[in-house]
Scaffold this motif. Structure first.
Motif, PDB file in Angstrom:
ATOM      1  N   ASN A 163      38.594  38.370  27.879  1.00 35.76           N
ATOM      2  CA  ASN A 163      38.567  37.445  26.744  1.00 35.76           C
ATOM      3  C   ASN A 163      38.795  38.244  25.470  1.00 35.76           C
ATOM      4  OD1 ASN A 163      37.959  35.309  28.420  1.00 35.76           O
ATOM      5  ND2 ASN A 163      35.756  35.374  28.013  1.00 35.76           N
TER       6      ASN A 163
ATOM      7  N   TRP B 195      39.183  39.526  34.683  1.00 34.60           N
ATOM      8  CA  TRP B 195      39.279  38.657  33.504  1.00 34.60           C
ATOM      9  C   TRP B 195      39.084  39.437  32.211  1.00 34.60           C
ATOM     10  CZ3 TRP B 195      35.089  38.367  30.201  1.00 34.60           C
ATOM     11  CH2 TRP B 195      33.867  38.835  30.706  1.00 34.60           C
TER      12      TRP B 195
ATOM     13  N   ARG C  95      31.605  36.071  30.452  1.00 35.75           N
ATOM     14  CA  ARG C  95      32.906  35.447  30.692  1.00 35.75           C
ATOM     15  C   ARG C  95      32.968  34.069  30.040  1.00 35.75           C
ATOM     16  NH1 ARG C  95      33.385  35.282  36.389  1.00 35.75           N
ATOM     17  NH2 ARG C  95      32.420  33.234  36.342  1.00 35.75           N
ATOM     18  N   LYS C  96      31.863  33.329  30.098  1.00 33.28           N
ATOM     19  CA  LYS C  96      31.830  31.987  29.501  1.00 33.28           C
ATOM     20  C   LYS C  96      31.927  32.065  27.981  1.00 33.28           C
ATOM     21  CE  LYS C  96      29.362  27.601  29.780  1.00 33.28           C
ATOM     22  NZ  LYS C  96      28.137  26.904  30.241  1.00 33.28           N
TER      23      LYS C  96
ATOM     24  N   GLU D  26      45.682  33.856  38.117  1.00 25.85           N
ATOM     25  CA  GLU D  26      44.761  32.781  37.744  1.00 25.85           C
ATOM     26  C   GLU D  26      43.493  32.874  38.581  1.00 25.85           C
ATOM     27  OE1 GLU D  26      44.937  30.353  35.422  1.00 25.85           O
ATOM     28  OE2 GLU D  26      46.749  31.247  34.606  1.00 25.85           O
ATOM     29  N   ASN D  27      42.674  33.873  38.288  1.00 26.29           N
ATOM     30  CA  ASN D  27      41.380  33.967  38.979  1.00 26.29           C
ATOM     31  C   ASN D  27      40.362  34.576  38.025  1.00 26.29           C
ATOM     32  OD1 ASN D  27      40.939  36.969  39.445  1.00 26.29           O
ATOM     33  ND2 ASN D  27      42.996  36.697  40.315  1.00 26.29           N
ATOM     34  N   PHE D  28      39.093  34.437  38.389  1.00 28.95           N
ATOM     35  CA  PHE D  28      38.017  34.910  37.523  1.00 28.95           C
ATOM     36  C   PHE D  28      37.490  36.276  37.945  1.00 28.95           C
ATOM     37  CE2 PHE D  28      37.644  30.248  36.885  1.00 28.95           C
ATOM     38  CZ  PHE D  28      37.873  30.229  35.508  1.00 28.95           C
ATOM     39  N   ASN D  29      38.102  36.889  38.946  1.00 28.31           N
ATOM     40  CA  ASN D  29      37.606  38.182  39.414  1.00 28.31           C
ATOM     41  C   ASN D  29      38.033  39.320  38.501  1.00 28.31           C
ATOM     42  OD1 ASN D  29      36.417  36.974  41.699  1.00 28.31           O
ATOM     43  ND2 ASN D  29      38.383  36.990  42.778  1.00 28.31           N
TER      44      ASN D  29
ATOM     45  N   ALA E 159      28.925  36.273  34.382  1.00 23.73           N
ATOM     46  CA  ALA E 159      29.272  34.870  34.117  1.00 23.73           C
ATOM     47  C   ALA E 159      28.933  34.487  32.679  1.00 23.73           C
ATOM     48  CB  ALA E 159      28.538  33.953  35.099  1.00 23.73           C
TER      49      ALA E 159
END
Length: 715
Positions: free
Chosen positions: A40, A38, A219-220, A33-36, A216
């Motif tokens: 989608n 990722w 990722r968003k 559970e981290n954004f490093n 970012a």
């Protein structure tokens, strides 16, 4: 962290889950559970531009640190981030063949082979055009793949080179691991010199699909809306799939022009979608939905996706496509002009400059071209049969020789002009046309009656008189407001829905800056109408609609690549960390997301609805519409006096004594269109009670019948 968006009960979702598992097997750190680290994975995201409207899978992701993937040209290649799309095919081996480096699959339904490689390639560029819609949008490069679910590496059909290696690129087999896929991607970015980062270290070269500074943004993923049905979505979906529908309506389709007629809020748009869905399910029909209203088109596309109504994008596939009226008509005009040498001066990039002013006529390029081709149609220089052939040829030139839409659905047909109607009828014929005619809903000109030139046996008139959208108190308020402000007062004929009890009207008077109250860390304070409703009714932000004047100023908020244009209210909300879908700007081409408040201009709110609708600067919008109408009328008279062509595009209405009276009637009509968008509550903001609209609302609020229904608040 791996997220799968738009999951459903389909093969594409299964392929997305399998892809997720492949990543986790090779790199378990993606499960943290981290954004490093990722990824989608988007299942069938909507694509707004061109004929390709969706792709099976779109994958965007990044490693915390560059990972060695392969070696090429004597160099180690490290991958930092990636982007690719996958076209998923579940055909068995007998229905797959490899020709000229391409994968082709056989479709039993149409008895033909299709080029899957070409399909995946087109999807890649459609995704690029969607994500990188503006010139200033961040760099993105990647690759397209075809996944053959039922073919493995050892299958005899898979072509091999003399060294025993796979001789076809961009192919994923069921025996492949994730490194095989990323290896092909990395090599392509290196070989084509399209990598965003071009860093080289002692260990090797770093390859990436996008720049680290833009991570970012990707990722968003705001460019791809998620598809979670909201409270109001579910209400609409029930109305379409389970709502009342008369079998006799469907029986008219293919025999007569079917036209649904009613006031705002009587369910005309729902009836169009119900009819389309029934034709798609029962016949596998190919349907085209035409509208002027881009915010409505985006909303309906979202609803169709939520309901799994197939979005049409290729021949013989059935489903529904949503297009703009001007795009449809301009495509036919351009083709006819070229084929028949009509010498209509369309200028450069006609379809991209439709709304620019034509120097010779003073009208838009679009209206000028409509009038000129309308002259050919009216004089018989282009026969009805010839026009029909031209219309179909125009679209076959784009989509293929045997492409054909079967049925057309016309939104707000009363607001079209006669030449637009002629072009649509030329393609479809009246028998394949289903219309929605809104009483007192014209925003472009006078009322056009599609049945005027037809005999009574050629059309079926389905009258919708009950206000099914609005609760009882809102319906009663609309009827009484119409009586006070609208000369035509056609809303007197609208019936109040007996089962829709309740409904409130809130009038806010004064400086709007005092109305919006935010927390220090962003978001609305809890005591507002919206937050109270979300807690009470179980709604989401997308269920609410903000209407603002067409002349509201625009502002830029954010820093590139996250900078966007917003109207003043949209900018205020965005700066205070309230997410918005601002359809007063080019953002209207995107689909709204469930966590976004919708903002539209008064002129484009028609067809939309909100659990609560907020009408800001309502009195100023009325005044603006009065003055704009008078200004436009005077300009039209001046242009008409100079025009060589005297073709009348709209039916003429002679019911007014003077221009002032006609302008006020038009402004009242626009006001009523906005007021009929609400389902449960209406919030009306006025700058002053001393305005004409302010006085009408004050008078109504003082009536006993509205004692506990209209709540007045002075800021």
């Amino acid at each position: 962290m791996i997220n799968i968006f738009n999951e459903g009960n389909n093969s594409e979702t299964i392929a997305a889950e399998n892809l997720k598992n492949l990543f986790l097997e090779e790199w378990p750190e993606f499960g943290a559970e981290n954004f490093n680290n990722w990824i989608n994975i988007y299942v069938e995201p909507f694509l707004r531009e061109g004929s390709v409207k969706t792709a099976d899978l779109v994958v965007l992701g990044a490693f915390e640190k560059p990972v060695k993937i392969s070696a090429y040209d004597g160099k180690n290649l490290f991958l930092k981030n990636f982007f690719f799309n996958i076209e998923v095919k579940r055909h068995d081996s007998k229905q797959i063949k490899f020709e000229g480096g391409h994968v082709k699959v056989f479709y039993l339904s149409t008895n033909e082979w299709k080029d899957a490689s070409d399909q995946a390639h087109k999807q890649y560029w459609a995704i690029q055009n969607h994500i990188r819609y503006n010139y200033s949008d961040p760099w993105l490069s990647g690759s397209s793949f075809i996944k053959l679910e039922n073919i493995s590496e050892d299958h005899e059909q898979v072509p091999k080179d003399k060294n025993g290696n796979r001789a076809i690129e961009k192919l994923i087999l069921n025996s492949d691991n994730i490194k095989n896929i990323l290896k092909d991607l990395t090599k392509e970015l290196y070989r084509t010199k399209t990598s965003a980062e071009k860093k080289e270290t002692q260990e090797g070269k770093i390859i990436s699909s996008f720049f680290n500074k833009d991570e970012a943004y990707f990722r968003k993923g705001d460019f791809f809306p998620t598809m979670i049905p909201s409270f109001l979505d579910e209400k609409r979906m029930r109305e379409i799939s389970q709502g009342s529908y008369r079998q006799q309506w469907l029986e008219q389709v293919g025999k007569k022009l079917l036209i649904f007629q009613g006031h705002g809020g009587t369910g005309k748009t729902v009836r169009l979608l119900q009819t389309a869905q029934k034709l798609i399910i029962s016949q596998g029909a190919s349907c085209l939905f035409l509208t002027f209203n881009i915010p409505l088109r985006s909303t309906l596309l979202r609803l169709a996706r939520l309901m799994n109504i197939h979005i049409r994008q290729e021949k013989n596939s059935g489903g529904i496509a949503f297009e703009g009226v001007m795009k449809f008509c301009s495509t036919i005009i351009q083709h006819a002009n070229h084929k028949l040498d009509l010498n209509i001066d369309l200028g450069k990039e006609f379809t991209s400059n439709l709304m620019k002013t034509n120097r010779e006529t003073g009208k838009t390029n679009y209206l000028t071209a409509l009038e000129e081709i309308g002259e050919y149609i009216e004089t018989g220089a282009i026969s009805a049969e010839e026009l029909s052939d031209l219309a179909k040829e125009a679209y076959r030139n784009i989509y293929g020789d045997d492409f054909d839409y079967e049925y057309v659905f016309i939104d707000e047909c009363q607001d079209w002009n006669s030449v637009e109607r002629d072009l649509v009828i030329a393609y479809f014929s009246p028998k394949k046309t289903i219309c929605a005619h809104g009483y007192a809903q014209e925003t472009r000109g006078k009322t056009l009656f599609w049945t005027k030139a037809l005999d009574k046996e050629s059309y079926y008139d389905a009258q919708l008189s009950k206000a099914v959208r609005m609760k009882q108190n809102l319906s009663r308020f609309i009827k009484d407001f119409s009586k006070e402000a609208f000369k035509e007062d056609s809303y007197s004929e609208m019936q109040i829905h007996e089962e829709g009890a309740g409904g409130e009207i809130h009038v806010i008077e004064g400086d709007l800056e005092k109305y919006f109250l935010f927390k220090e860390d962003g978001g609305f304070l809890e005591e507002g109408y919206l937050n109270k409703s979300i807690l009470r009714d179980g709604t989401m932000p997308i269920d609410y609609l903000y209407c603002v004047p067409d002349n509201m100023k625009k502002e830029i908020v954010g820093v590139k690549p996250l900078a966007n244009e917003y109207c003043e209210i949209g900018a205020l909300l965005k700066r205070n960390k309230v997410e918005v879908w601002d359809a007063t700007t080019d953002y209207k081409n995107n689909l709204p997301k469930e966590d976004q408040l919708r903002i539209v201009n008064y002129s484009t709110c028609r067809g939309l609805e909100g659990w609560i609708v907020f009408n800001f600067y309502f009195d100023e919008a009325y005044n603006y519409n009065v003055e704009k109408f008078k200004k436009d009328k005077k300009e039209e008279a001046e242009i008409l006096a100079k025009s060589k062509l005297q073709i009348e595009l709209f039916d003429i209405d002679e019911n007014f004594n003077d221009l002032d009276e006609e302008a006020e009637n038009h402004a009242a009509k626009m006001s009523l269109i906005a007021l009929t968008r609400g389902v449960s509550e209406i919030v009306i903001h006025i700058s002053t009670v001393d305005s004409k609209i302010g006085r009408i609302l004050k008078k109504m609020s003082e009536q006993n019948i509205y004692k506990d229904i209209i709540q007045w608040r002075k800021l």
